[in-house]
Structure formats: C-alpha cells, structure tokens
Write a protein that holds these residues in place. Structure first.
Motif, PDB file in Angstrom:
ATOM      1  N   ASP A  10       0.844  -1.195   0.000  1.00 26.92           N
ATOM      2  CA  ASP A  10       0.000   0.000   0.000  1.00 26.92           C
ATOM      3  C   ASP A  10       0.881   1.247   0.000  1.00 26.92           C
ATOM      4  OD1 ASP A  10      -2.322  -1.433   0.002  1.00 26.92           O
ATOM      5  OD2 ASP A  10      -2.628  -1.321   2.170  1.00 26.92           O
ATOM      6  N   GLY A  11       0.534   2.200  -0.840  1.00 30.93           N
ATOM      7  CA  GLY A  11       1.264   3.458  -0.873  1.00 30.93           C
ATOM      8  C   GLY A  11       2.360   3.519  -1.919  1.00 30.93           C
ATOM      9  N   ILE A  12       2.526   2.446  -2.691  1.00 27.27           N
ATOM     10  CA  ILE A  12       3.554   2.481  -3.737  1.00 27.27           C
ATOM     11  C   ILE A  12       2.983   1.955  -5.056  1.00 27.27           C
ATOM     12  CG2 ILE A  12       5.449   2.167  -2.107  1.00 27.27           C
ATOM     13  CD1 ILE A  12       5.667  -0.741  -3.122  1.00 27.27           C
ATOM     14  N   ASP A  13       3.564   2.434  -6.143  1.00 27.26           N
ATOM     15  CA  ASP A  13       3.322   1.873  -7.470  1.00 27.26           C
ATOM     16  C   ASP A  13       4.531   1.012  -7.825  1.00 27.26           C
ATOM     17  OD1 ASP A  13       0.894   3.209  -7.783  1.00 27.26           O
ATOM     18  OD2 ASP A  13       1.879   5.007  -8.569  1.00 27.26           O
ATOM     19  N   VAL A  14       4.286  -0.096  -8.512  1.00 26.42           N
ATOM     20  CA  VAL A  14       5.327  -1.098  -8.735  1.00 26.42           C
ATOM     21  C   VAL A  14       5.511  -1.388 -10.220  1.00 26.42           C
ATOM     22  CG1 VAL A  14       6.050  -3.462  -8.208  1.00 26.42           C
ATOM     23  CG2 VAL A  14       4.804  -2.138  -6.506  1.00 26.42           C
ATOM     24  N   ILE A  15       6.780  -1.489 -10.629  1.00 26.32           N
ATOM     25  CA  ILE A  15       7.149  -1.817 -12.003  1.00 26.32           C
ATOM     26  C   ILE A  15       8.140  -2.982 -11.955  1.00 26.32           C
ATOM     27  CG2 ILE A  15       8.228  -0.959 -14.143  1.00 26.32           C
ATOM     28  CD1 ILE A  15       7.571   1.876 -13.146  1.00 26.32           C
ATOM     29  N   PRO A  16       7.983  -3.999 -12.823  1.00 28.35           N
ATOM     30  CA  PRO A  16       8.961  -5.099 -12.843  1.00 28.35           C
ATOM     31  C   PRO A  16      10.346  -4.592 -13.224  1.00 28.35           C
ATOM     32  CG  PRO A  16       6.978  -5.668 -14.086  1.00 28.35           C
ATOM     33  CD  PRO A  16       6.904  -4.199 -13.794  1.00 28.35           C
ATOM     34  N   TYR A  17      11.374  -5.142 -12.582  1.00 31.37           N
ATOM     35  CA  TYR A  17      12.758  -4.801 -12.917  1.00 31.37           C
ATOM     36  C   TYR A  17      13.482  -6.015 -13.489  1.00 31.37           C
ATOM     37  CZ  TYR A  17      17.730  -3.752 -11.962  1.00 31.37           C
ATOM     38  OH  TYR A  17      19.096  -3.595 -12.058  1.00 31.37           O
ATOM     39  N   ARG A  18      13.645  -7.056 -12.672  1.00 28.60           N
ATOM     40  CA  ARG A  18      14.342  -8.245 -13.143  1.00 28.60           C
ATOM     41  C   ARG A  18      14.080  -9.385 -12.172  1.00 28.60           C
ATOM     42  NH1 ARG A  18      20.118  -6.460 -13.823  1.00 28.60           N
ATOM     43  NH2 ARG A  18      20.406  -8.582 -14.567  1.00 28.60           N
ATOM     44  N   GLN A  19      14.592 -10.562 -12.474  1.00 25.50           N
ATOM     45  CA  GLN A  19      14.469 -11.670 -11.533  1.00 25.50           C
ATOM     46  C   GLN A  19      15.744 -12.505 -11.567  1.00 25.50           C
ATOM     47  OE1 GLN A  19      10.936 -13.613 -13.150  1.00 25.50           O
ATOM     48  NE2 GLN A  19      12.184 -15.250 -13.999  1.00 25.50           N
ATOM     49  N   ASP A  20      16.011 -13.157 -10.446  1.00 22.27           N
ATOM     50  CA  ASP A  20      17.086 -14.125 -10.385  1.00 22.27           C
ATOM     51  C   ASP A  20      16.590 -15.293  -9.532  1.00 22.27           C
ATOM     52  OD1 ASP A  20      17.183 -13.175  -7.827  1.00 22.27           O
ATOM     53  OD2 ASP A  20      19.203 -12.375  -7.922  1.00 22.27           O
ATOM     54  N   ARG A  21      17.459 -16.202  -9.157  1.00 16.95           N
ATOM     55  CA  ARG A  21      16.993 -17.369  -8.420  1.00 16.95           C
ATOM     56  C   ARG A  21      17.838 -17.601  -7.180  1.00 16.95           C
ATOM     57  NH1 ARG A  21      19.148 -22.714 -11.710  1.00 16.95           N
ATOM     58  NH2 ARG A  21      21.312 -22.054 -11.918  1.00 16.95           N
ATOM     59  N   LEU A  22      17.227 -18.283  -6.235  1.00 14.58           N
ATOM     60  CA  LEU A  22      17.926 -18.701  -5.036  1.00 14.58           C
ATOM     61  C   LEU A  22      18.564 -20.063  -5.275  1.00 14.58           C
ATOM     62  CD1 LEU A  22      15.162 -17.813  -2.408  1.00 14.58           C
ATOM     63  CD2 LEU A  22      17.151 -16.428  -3.041  1.00 14.58           C
ATOM     64  N   VAL A  23      19.735 -20.273  -4.700  1.00 20.02           N
ATOM     65  CA  VAL A  23      20.424 -21.563  -4.808  1.00 20.02           C
ATOM     66  C   VAL A  23      20.840 -22.011  -3.416  1.00 20.02           C
ATOM     67  CG1 VAL A  23      21.248 -21.196  -7.163  1.00 20.02           C
ATOM     68  CG2 VAL A  23      22.644 -20.411  -5.226  1.00 20.02           C
ATOM     69  N   ALA A  24      21.064 -23.299  -3.283  1.00 18.86           N
ATOM     70  CA  ALA A  24      21.560 -23.854  -2.021  1.00 18.86           C
ATOM     71  C   ALA A  24      23.080 -23.927  -2.080  1.00 18.86           C
ATOM     72  CB  ALA A  24      20.971 -25.236  -1.783  1.00 18.86           C
ATOM     73  N   VAL A  25      23.715 -23.614  -0.955  1.00 14.24           N
ATOM     74  CA  VAL A  25      25.177 -23.646  -0.866  1.00 14.24           C
ATOM     75  C   VAL A  25      25.563 -24.564   0.292  1.00 14.24           C
ATOM     76  CG1 VAL A  25      27.262 -22.257  -0.597  1.00 14.24           C
ATOM     77  CG2 VAL A  25      25.258 -21.265  -1.704  1.00 14.24           C
ATOM     78  N   VAL A  26      26.389 -25.567  -0.005  1.00 18.48           N
ATOM     79  CA  VAL A  26      26.804 -26.526   1.023  1.00 18.48           C
ATOM     80  C   VAL A  26      28.325 -26.641   1.019  1.00 18.48           C
ATOM     81  CG1 VAL A  26      24.648 -27.816   0.768  1.00 18.48           C
ATOM     82  CG2 VAL A  26      26.678 -28.565  -0.480  1.00 18.48           C
ATOM     83  N   PRO A  27      28.922 -27.056   2.124  1.00 18.88           N
ATOM     84  CA  PRO A  27      30.386 -27.173   2.169  1.00 18.88           C
ATOM     85  C   PRO A  27      30.874 -28.308   1.273  1.00 18.88           C
ATOM     86  CG  PRO A  27      29.410 -27.244   4.382  1.00 18.88           C
ATOM     87  CD  PRO A  27      28.302 -27.417   3.402  1.00 18.88           C
ATOM     88  N   PRO A  28      32.086 -28.204   0.758  1.00 16.85           N
ATOM     89  CA  PRO A  28      32.664 -29.326   0.006  1.00 16.85           C
ATOM     90  C   PRO A  28      32.701 -30.572   0.878  1.00 16.85           C
ATOM     91  CG  PRO A  28      33.996 -27.341  -0.258  1.00 16.85           C
ATOM     92  CD  PRO A  28      32.992 -27.042   0.812  1.00 16.85           C
ATOM     93  N   GLY A  29      32.314 -31.708   0.297  1.00 18.63           N
ATOM     94  CA  GLY A  29      32.311 -32.949   1.055  1.00 18.63           C
ATOM     95  C   GLY A  29      31.011 -33.261   1.759  1.00 18.63           C
ATOM     96  N   ASN A  30      30.086 -32.297   1.825  1.00 18.67           N
ATOM     97  CA  ASN A  30      28.789 -32.568   2.436  1.00 18.67           C
ATOM     98  C   ASN A  30      28.035 -33.590   1.580  1.00 18.67           C
ATOM     99  OD1 ASN A  30      25.760 -32.101   2.857  1.00 18.67           O
ATOM    100  ND2 ASN A  30      26.605 -30.794   4.461  1.00 18.67           N
ATOM    101  N   PRO A  31      27.384 -34.581   2.193  1.00 21.47           N
ATOM    102  CA  PRO A  31      26.660 -35.592   1.411  1.00 21.47           C
ATOM    103  C   PRO A  31      25.633 -35.007   0.437  1.00 21.47           C
ATOM    104  CG  PRO A  31      26.845 -36.280   3.698  1.00 21.47           C
ATOM    105  CD  PRO A  31      27.370 -34.876   3.633  1.00 21.47           C
TER     106      PRO A  31
END
Length: 328
Positions: free
Chosen positions: A167-188
């Motif tokens: 509420d109180g703002i007008d919105v315009i699309p800008y861009r999108q990206d994605r979330l990724v999972a990050v795990v330590p080397p050697g994690n199963p």
C-alpha cells in the motif's frame, strides 16, 4: 569456424553482445554473465558462440576454473572497452551541451540487489545524466517499501516477499534471479543436483536476516518451526560460514562469484519460491520527477527482459501476499 569478415562483424554484432562478452570475462563464467545481463544462460551461450563464429576464431578459452579471453579475445576485449568508453564520453559531452535532466534523486535498495545489479546501473546512469545527483541508501527490504510510500525516497528497488505491504507504492517489474543452495565441500548433499528446503532444514541451516521470514513460512508449511544456530546480517557472511563447514545456506545466485564457486558446492534449490522477483517502487499516485523517470526507464528497459516482465505481470499486491514468494 570461418574467416574474419570485417563488414560481417559490423553488421551482425550488437553492443549488447559485446557487453555480454565483457561480462563473461569479468565474471569468468558465461552463466554468471547471463545473470548480470538479465538473460537466460542458454541465450548468453548462443550469443557468445555466434560472436565467435562471426569473428572466425575462439574468443574465450573454457577450463575448469571458468572462462578466460583467448589471444584474439583479449584483442576484442581491448577494443570493446574502447567502444564503450567512447560511448560514455559521447553521452557526457552531449549532456553538457544541453540542459538535460538534472536535480537530485534518492534511491533506496537492499545489499543483495545493490551489489550484483544496482551499483552498476547507478554508475551507468551517472555517466549518462551527469547533472543528476544520485543519493543511494542501503536498507532492509521492508524499509524500502515504507520509505518510498512515505515519500522519503524517490525510487526503491526491492524483492517481492510474502510479508510486504505494498500500500502506498506503485510497482514496475525490474528483473528476476533465483535462489540456490550452498553446502560445504564434502557434504553428502553435494552429490545431488538439487535439494529441497526440507533436506536443508535437517542440516544446520544458516539464516541471513533477509531469508528468515521465508524460512519460517517454509518450515510452517512442513508443520514445523524454523530454528537456526547461526543468524547473520548478510548472505556473504552466510557463504563464509558454509565454507568454514558450519552449516548450509540459501542465497541469491547472483552473489556467487568465481572465487566463491571454487570454495563451496552450489545446488539447485528445488522450491516454488526459489525465483526472486525484483521490482521498482515509486510513491503511489505521484508523477515521478524527470530524473526519477529517466532512472526508471533505464532499469525497466533492459534488453531481452520480456520473460522477467511476464513473470510478474498481474496483481503485484497479490504477489506480495503469496507465501511462496522469496525475500530480498
């Protein structure tokens, strides 16, 4: 590959492809360059391949540590930077000869948007509109919307979140990206190509402040409650903790540079809310200043942005209430 044809190069190569080529060199990965330039990785790869076909020689050397310019690519890099430098100088000189757009422009955004995207956008805007004084403030996602709605900022750039009141703002699309999972080397989990929130939740899931709300909502949908031994302010700190073996994390892919990719294992995050949609906000019902309009036009007129725009068409207020939406 064919032989070099100067006229074919001039007729077929566009500035955006040259910019993509430079981004691939700077990021040392075509995939990260695609994120930076807001196009699909497959499209970026195709553009680079076409550029090499036109040049008649390999321009990038591919290896386990990423891409590097070949001797011919180094030549193209040098001239491409000269071209963009000349364009910047031309814009500045033309602006100096006219009154142009001038004044002050206040922008608010979050670190996870400023670092990979907005800092460069503001730099380009400043070169094109040298008479506009841009003030940038870094703040949290919820504060971006509040400050714009109250008229305390001309433009806000924020990520859609399930708990945001638009509420109180007008919105315009800008861009999108994605979330990724990050795990330590050697994690199963590193043996997988994709993981779910449920799989990560059984590990020590590190929670950047911006992700806590999304994690709580995801845990609630699974009938549990989210708890984490590590809560940090930034995704960069979360990645460092992952590298130290203290847990796993979920972060925007755009924050992973080549150095980090060599220290952690990155997996696809297989959740409906893994797409992060980023929007531009202005005070509702107010006509933006000429400086704000110019800045918004720059952000929203990015090449090949159709997919991102289509993804956020419709009622953005409904998007903000969607409990599957990721946070910024």
């Amino acid at each position: 590959m064919g032989t070099f044809n100067r006229l074919h190069l001039i007729r077929q190569v566009d500035l955006f492809t040259l910019r993509l080529f430079l981004s691939a060199i700077e990021e040392r990965q075509i995939g990260l360059a695609a994120i930076r330039e807001n196009i699909a990785p497959s499209t970026a790869t195709k553009r680079i391949q076409v550029l090499e076909d036109i040049a008649g020689v390999e321009l990038l050397e591919r290896g386990p540590k990423g891409v590097l310019p070949s001797p011919a690519g180094a030549v193209l890099e040098r001239y491409a930077r000269s071209i963009f430098g000349g364009l910047d100088a031309m814009r500045s000189e033309i602006a100096a000869l006219t009154e142009g757009v001038q004044g002050e422009l206040s922008v608010v955004s979050a670190r996870t948007i400023i670092v990979p995207f907005l800092a460069r956008e503001i730099g380009e805007f400043g070169r094109e509109y040298p008479l506009v004084e841009v003030g940038l403030q870094e703040t949290e996602n919820v504060n971006i919307v509040r400050q714009v709605a109250r008229g305390e900022a001309d433009v806000g750039v924020f990520a859609a979140a399930y708990d945001l009141d638009l509420d109180g703002i007008d919105v315009i699309p800008y861009r999108q990206d994605r979330l990724v999972a990050v795990v330590p080397p050697g994690n199963p989990l590193g043996a997988k190509t994709a993981v779910t929130f449920q799989e990560l939740a059984s590990e020590r899931l590190i929670a950047p402040r911006a992700m806590v709300g999304a994690f709580r909502a995801a845990a609630k949908r699974l009938g549990g409650e989210f708890r984490s031994p590590h809560r940090v302010r930034s995704c960069e700190v979360a990645i460092e903790l992952v590298h130290a073996g203290l847990g796993v994390a979920v972060v925007p892919e755009c924050l992973l540079d080549h150095a980090l990719l060599s220290r952690v294992t990155v997996l696809e995050f297989d959740e409906s809310w893994a797409v992060r949609r980023i929007h531009i906000a202005t005070p509702s019902g107010r006509v933006p200043s000429p400086a704000a309009q110019a800045f918004i036009h720059q952000l929203s007129a990015r090449p090949e942005n159709d997919a991102a725009v289509q993804a956020v068409e419709g009622s953005l207020h409904a998007v903000s209430a969607d409990h599957d939406a990721p946070v910024g």
